[in-house]
Design an enzyme around this catalytic site. Structure first.
Site, PDB file in Angstrom:
ATOM      1  N   CYS A  49       0.061   3.478   3.185  1.00  0.00           N
ATOM      2  CA  CYS A  49       0.623   3.025   4.201  1.00  0.00           C
ATOM      3  C   CYS A  49       2.079   3.667   4.454  1.00  0.00           C
ATOM      4  O   CYS A  49       2.593   3.755   5.410  1.00  0.00           O
ATOM      5  CB  CYS A  49       0.441   1.706   4.259  1.00  0.00           C
ATOM      6  SG  CYS A  49      -1.455   1.002   4.230  1.00  0.00           S
TER       7      CYS A  49
ATOM      8  N   CYS B 166       0.763  -1.149   0.042  1.00  0.00           N
ATOM      9  CA  CYS B 166       0.031   0.040  -0.099  1.00  0.00           C
ATOM     10  C   CYS B 166       0.824   1.141  -0.040  1.00  0.00           C
ATOM     11  O   CYS B 166       1.518   1.610   0.774  1.00  0.00           O
ATOM     12  CB  CYS B 166      -0.662  -0.098   1.390  1.00  0.00           C
ATOM     13  SG  CYS B 166      -1.771   1.523   1.601  1.00  0.00           S
TER      14      CYS B 166
END
Length: 133
Positions: free
Chosen positions: A60, A57
């Protein structure tokens, strides 16, 4: 304009090179989610951060250095941080009603104090963390 573009390119390249290392630093700061440890932290009234992330991600990865910096600050020293792997911990996602990776949830003891999804703004992540204090 060419000078500015080259500068931006170098800055972006530098960021790309440092982000993977920042992510490693954060991974060491966070404990994988454990129900007993979470409940013990709740019972003691501690501020808690649940960080739902996935290794693939990009959001993230952008949150990681921000969280690492904030968690190293004295005012957030008492925050207990748990990492929840989005791909492998579907049980925890269900428990906290999480739909997406890059979700941050802050608890003040037993009460959820706030949450955000896909936020990469340092000031708003700091404000979210502060809700647990």
């Amino acid at each position: 304009p060419v000078m500015l573009n080259k500068r931006n390119l170098l800055a972006a390249l530098g960021l790309c090179l440092t982000l993977p290392f920042a992510t490693l630093a954060v991974a060491a700061d966070k404990t994988p989610f454990d129900a007993a440890a979470f409940e013990a932290a709740q019972a003691s009234g501690k501020p808690i951060l649940i960080d739902v992330s996935a290794p693939w991600c990009p959001t993230c990865k952008a949150q990681a250095p921000i969280l690492s910096k904030l968690m190293s600050e004295p005012r957030f020293k008492g925050v207990v941080a748990f990492n929840v792997d989005y791909d492998s911990r579907k049980d925890v996602l269900k428990r906290f009603n999480v739909q997406r990776q890059s979700t941050l949830i802050v608890f003040k003891g037993k009460q959820e104090a706030g949450r955000s999804v896909a936020d990469t703004t340092p000031a708003s992540i700091e404000a979210l963390l502060a809700k647990g204090l």
